[in-house]
Write an enzyme that holds these catalytic residues in place. Structure first.
Site, short mmCIF file in Angstrom:
data_model
loop_
_atom_site.label_atom_id
_atom_site.label_comp_id
_atom_site.label_asym_id
_atom_site.label_seq_id
_atom_site.Cartn_x
_atom_site.Cartn_y
_atom_site.Cartn_z
N LYS A 110 0.88 -1.16 0.11
CA LYS A 110 -0.12 -0.04 -0.07
C LYS A 110 0.95 1.21 -0.05
O LYS A 110 0.42 2.40 -0.66
CB LYS A 110 -0.99 -0.11 1.19
CG LYS A 110 -0.32 -0.16 2.69
CD LYS A 110 0.17 1.42 3.27
CE LYS A 110 0.74 1.02 4.56
NZ LYS A 110 0.91 2.30 5.35
N THR A 135 -3.58 5.49 3.65
CA THR A 135 -2.23 5.91 3.37
C THR A 135 -2.42 6.52 2.01
O THR A 135 -1.75 7.62 1.73
CB THR A 135 -1.50 4.62 3.24
OG1 THR A 135 -1.60 3.91 4.32
CG2 THR A 135 -0.04 4.88 2.99
#
Length: 335
Positions: free
Chosen positions: A191, A248
């Site tokens: 991610k 994120t």
């Protein structure tokens, strides 16, 4: 009455310190800081200004720069140092750690020289210890301010994961359990790379639709590689997959996203990292991820374009043009 468990957290960065500020309400918690001045600040001023600004830390949170003492008292060890530092720190810690102490990783990167995941590195240095990770959509600055969040403890033995759950759970910090360590860990690793791509989209001003495309197709890349390595695909729809990816990629506080923004605005990778002033794991990890995907014959076009920007001098606009040129197929297939 059973005695309280002593938690030792290796690393005084934003997330390690924040997790310590949560667990110290449940059980004695000590932060190990490499730099004595940070340990002193946490212990006496109850702040960590380098990583968490002026946010106040609980007075009961302890800190030390003495690695041997911190590990000797640990009933649970939490590893929160950068991925490229794990091996050396744990090699130094190992003589002082009692056998069978559970070890949880907070680290979201791969070791560059070996392409090993953090839990694999930990297992090499600390064989015989129960090893897992704690991960999820956890922006440290929000949690330290008391905003609600959730995480997952992933360990092969569900009984051990469940026994650790109460040490870190609070009313506004929910902790779940999972036995898919591989899938939970890969979600956290990949991610960060997708977040760099999402940040570049914002820096380039290409719009929300493009950013949404990058995030959703990024999740497809994470899932493809995870399945190829043996992870449970359902894990990637949970907190350590989709949840962590969204946080994120979207949060202005995300270090990897901020690096991507700087790149999109025309700065070099060296300038972007210097402006950030902290470790962005995606920068260190992207080449290892692309190599790992190639070894398993998995297509990861977004990760490959980020790698080209970070390591080969390609510009963000060239990277996005490259993604547009990829011929789309079935949505749930590669590309």
């Amino acid at each position: 009455m059973t005695r309280q468990m002593n938690v030792t957290i290796l690393g005084s960065g934003s997330w390690g310190t924040t997790l310590g500020s949560v667990s110290c309400h449940n059980t004695p918690t000590t932060i190990w800081a490499r730099r004595p001045e940070i340990a002193e600040e946490i212990r006496t001023q109850h702040t960590n200004t380098q990583y968490l600004g002026d946010n106040q830390l609980p007075s009961k949170l302890d800190a030390t720069a003495d690695l041997a003492a911190a590990c000797a008292q640990a009933d649970v060890l939490v590893v929160g140092v950068p991925s490229q530092s794990i091996r050396q720190v744990l090699t130094d810690a190992e003589p002082h750690l009692r056998p069978w102490v559970p070890v949880l990783s907070l680290v979201k990167g791969l070791e560059q020289s070996t392409k090993l995941r953090p839990t694999q590195v930990i297992d090499e240095i600390l064989p015989g210890h129960p090893i897992g990770l704690l991960a999820g959509p956890n922006i440290a600055s929000e949690i330290i301010q008391g905003k609600a969040a959730a995480a997952t403890i992933a360990m092969p033995d569900l009984r051990i994961a469940s026994s650790l759950q109460p040490l870190f759970a609070r009313n506004r910090f929910r902790v779940y359990t999972n036995t898919d360590v591989l899938g939970s860990e890969l979600g956290g690793v990949l991610k960060n790379i997708i977040a760099i791509a999402a940040g570049m989209a914002d820096g380039l001003g290409v719009g929300v639709n493009t950013a949404a495309m990058v995030i959703s197709r990024g999740l497809a890349e994470i899932t493809r590689l995870g399945e190829a390595l043996g992870a449970d695909p359902l894990t990637f729809s949970g907190l350590t997959g989709l949840g962590d990816l969204i946080a994120t990629c979207m949060s202005p506080a995300s270090r990897n996203r901020r690096v991507g923004e700087q790149l999109g605005e025309g700065r070099t990778i060296e300038e972007a990292v210097e402006i950030l002033g902290q470790v962005a794991e995606g920068v260190k990890t992207v080449r290892s991820v692309v190599d790992l995907a190639r070894e398993h014959d998995v297509e990861v076009p977004i990760c490959a374009e980020v790698d080209a920007v970070v390591n080969e001098g390609r510009t963000p606009i060239e990277a996005y043009r490259g993604l547009v040129r990829i011929q789309p197929g079935m949505e749930h297939e590669a590309g």
